[in-house]
Design a protein around this motif. Structure first.
Motif, mmCIF file in Angstrom:
data_model
loop_
_atom_site.group_PDB
_atom_site.id
_atom_site.type_symbol
_atom_site.label_atom_id
_atom_site.label_comp_id
_atom_site.label_asym_id
_atom_site.label_seq_id
_atom_site.Cartn_x
_atom_site.Cartn_y
_atom_site.Cartn_z
ATOM 1 N N ASN A 1 46.738 28.638 30.356
ATOM 2 C CA ASN A 1 45.992 28.221 29.161
ATOM 3 C C ASN A 1 44.485 28.421 29.338
ATOM 4 N N SER A 2 44.118 29.601 29.864
ATOM 5 C CA SER A 2 42.724 30.026 30.070
ATOM 6 C C SER A 2 41.983 29.206 31.110
ATOM 7 N N GLU A 3 42.703 28.496 31.980
ATOM 8 C CA GLU A 3 42.100 27.805 33.116
ATOM 9 C C GLU A 3 42.693 28.338 34.413
ATOM 10 N N ARG A 4 41.883 28.357 35.484
ATOM 11 C CA ARG A 4 42.389 28.740 36.797
ATOM 12 C C ARG A 4 43.381 27.665 37.240
ATOM 13 N N HIS A 5 44.584 28.089 37.540
ATOM 14 C CA HIS A 5 45.650 27.110 37.773
ATOM 15 C C HIS A 5 46.739 27.785 38.604
ATOM 16 N N GLY A 6 46.923 27.292 39.831
ATOM 17 C CA GLY A 6 47.871 27.915 40.745
ATOM 18 C C GLY A 6 47.125 28.492 41.935
ATOM 19 N N GLN A 7 47.628 29.572 42.508
ATOM 20 C CA GLN A 7 47.004 30.205 43.671
ATOM 21 C C GLN A 7 45.908 31.159 43.232
ATOM 22 N N GLY A 8 44.722 31.063 43.892
ATOM 23 C CA GLY A 8 43.638 31.944 43.499
ATOM 24 C C GLY A 8 42.546 32.064 44.548
ATOM 25 N N LYS A 9 41.693 33.073 44.367
ATOM 26 C CA LYS A 9 40.561 33.330 45.255
ATOM 27 C C LYS A 9 39.270 33.304 44.455
ATOM 28 N N TYR A 10 38.235 32.686 45.040
ATOM 29 C CA TYR A 10 36.942 32.557 44.377
ATOM 30 C C TYR A 10 35.877 33.287 45.201
ATOM 31 N N TYR A 11 35.022 34.056 44.501
ATOM 32 C CA TYR A 11 34.015 34.879 45.171
ATOM 33 C C TYR A 11 32.615 34.528 44.676
ATOM 34 N N VAL A 12 31.643 34.652 45.580
ATOM 35 C CA VAL A 12 30.228 34.541 45.235
ATOM 36 C C VAL A 12 29.539 35.788 45.779
ATOM 37 N N ASN A 13 28.881 36.544 44.890
ATOM 38 C CA ASN A 13 28.251 37.800 45.273
ATOM 39 C C ASN A 13 29.237 38.720 45.994
ATOM 40 N N SER A 14 30.443 38.745 45.457
ATOM 41 C CA SER A 14 31.521 39.607 45.949
ATOM 42 C C SER A 14 32.044 39.203 47.324
ATOM 43 N N ILE A 15 31.647 38.014 47.821
ATOM 44 C CA ILE A 15 32.114 37.521 49.122
ATOM 45 C C ILE A 15 33.096 36.378 48.885
ATOM 46 N N LEU A 16 34.242 36.425 49.534
ATOM 47 C CA LEU A 16 35.257 35.391 49.383
ATOM 48 C C LEU A 16 34.739 34.063 49.922
ATOM 49 N N ARG A 17 34.770 33.014 49.083
ATOM 50 C CA ARG A 17 34.292 31.694 49.490
ATOM 51 C C ARG A 17 35.410 30.652 49.496
ATOM 52 N N TYR A 18 36.456 30.890 48.731
ATOM 53 C CA TYR A 18 37.590 29.946 48.715
ATOM 54 C C TYR A 18 38.862 30.687 48.339
ATOM 55 N N GLU A 19 39.939 30.349 49.018
ATOM 56 C CA GLU A 19 41.259 30.825 48.601
ATOM 57 C C GLU A 19 42.262 29.694 48.789
ATOM 58 N N LYS B 1 48.982 35.197 27.097
ATOM 59 C CA LYS B 1 50.137 34.654 26.388
ATOM 60 C C LYS B 1 49.629 33.661 25.361
ATOM 61 N N ASN B 2 50.098 33.783 24.117
ATOM 62 C CA ASN B 2 49.693 32.869 23.042
ATOM 63 C C ASN B 2 48.175 32.825 22.872
ATOM 64 N N ASP B 3 47.536 33.995 22.988
ATOM 65 C CA ASP B 3 46.098 34.159 22.758
ATOM 66 C C ASP B 3 45.245 33.523 23.849
ATOM 67 N N MET B 4 45.833 33.159 24.998
ATOM 68 C CA MET B 4 45.083 32.588 26.111
ATOM 69 C C MET B 4 45.444 33.312 27.407
ATOM 70 N N ARG B 5 44.552 33.188 28.379
ATOM 71 C CA ARG B 5 44.807 33.781 29.684
ATOM 72 C C ARG B 5 45.913 32.997 30.381
ATOM 73 N N ASN B 6 47.023 33.655 30.626
ATOM 74 C CA ASN B 6 48.174 33.034 31.283
ATOM 75 C C ASN B 6 48.825 34.053 32.198
ATOM 76 N N GLY B 7 49.014 33.657 33.466
ATOM 77 C CA GLY B 7 49.609 34.564 34.436
ATOM 78 C C GLY B 7 48.561 35.048 35.418
ATOM 79 N N GLN B 8 48.746 36.247 35.951
ATOM 80 C CA GLN B 8 47.816 36.811 36.920
ATOM 81 C C GLN B 8 46.632 37.474 36.213
ATOM 82 N N GLY B 9 45.422 37.233 36.739
ATOM 83 C CA GLY B 9 44.258 37.852 36.128
ATOM 84 C C GLY B 9 43.029 37.787 37.013
#
Length: 223
Positions: free
Chosen positions: A181-199, A157-165
């Motif tokens: 606005n192209s930052e991780r913001h809200g609910q999300g999951k973070y992976y390292v080497n394809s392994i879930l490390r934070y949600e 949205k407006n040339d930036m990452r906004n919403g689900q991605g």
């Protein structure tokens, strides 16, 4: 993993300059030296305009009622193709391709009222960098960002990452969830080497609020 939304994108001003109309040249048309090449006294049919100083074509294409309408081509001053595609009522509108002065493809897709609008692909050095939706010259809607591999896919949205991605590094998923606005913001999951490390929750690109941490083996560490 955050990247500037303009890292591989020309600004609308640069795009418009690339599509500039040559009004400061001399043209062999009814002895008029300065004449907007989008309009002519010729009413209908094929039309071609040539720079009488260089002999190079400026524009060629179809006219309806004296305005560009249908297929047409526009050229840079050095003779390289600038734009090819559909025109409507004197402006580029519909499917088209845009090239830089080196002849390299910059953009191919839909235009509306002389702006990128609809589905399109954007290139840097003739390499695909973005494919997806545009609105008023900005990335808007579903789209994919590429480097050597897929880098991001999701909503814009407006040339930036906004919403689900989803964000990737060297082709591997590293984050999936909400963006603002192209930052991780809200609910999300973070992976390292394809392994879930934070949600959990994110705020301005940082882990913040309720969440779960996991060990490298995938077992729950804390919540």
């Amino acid at each position: 993993i955050n990247q500037s939304p303009t890292e591989i994108n020309q600004s609308p001003t640069e795009i418009n300059q690339s599509l500039k109309i040559f009004t400061d040249q001399k043209f062999e048309i009814e002895n008029v030296e300065k004449y907007n090449c989008r309009y002519t006294n010729k009413k209908n049919g094929f039309y071609q305009r040539v720079n009488v100083n260089t002999g190079k074509t400026i524009f060629k294409g179809n006219l309806i009622e004296g305005r560009l309408d249908g297929y047409g081509e526009m050229y840079h001053e050095n003779g390289k193709l600038n734009y090819e595609g559909e025109w409507k009522n004197g402006g580029y509108d519909g499917q088209g391709k845009l090239y830089n002065e080196k002849g390299e493809l910059i953009y191919e897709g839909e235009f509306k009222m002389e702006s990128k609008c609809g589905q399109g692909k954007y290139y840097v050095n003739s390499i695909l960098r973005y494919e997806g939706r545009y609105l008023n010259d900005e990335r808007h809607g579903q789209g994919k960002l590429h480097d050597d591999n897929l880098k991001y896919e999701g909503e814009w949205k407006n040339d930036m990452r906004n919403g689900q991605g989803k964000s990737y590094n060297n082709g591997k998923l590293i984050y999936e969830g909400e963006w603002k606005n192209s930052e991780r913001h809200g609910q999300g999951k973070y992976y390292v080497n394809s392994i879930l490390r934070y949600e959990g929750k994110w705020l301005f690109d940082k882990q913040h609020g309720q969440g779960k941490l996991y060990y490298a083996n995938g077992n729950l560490k804390s919540e």
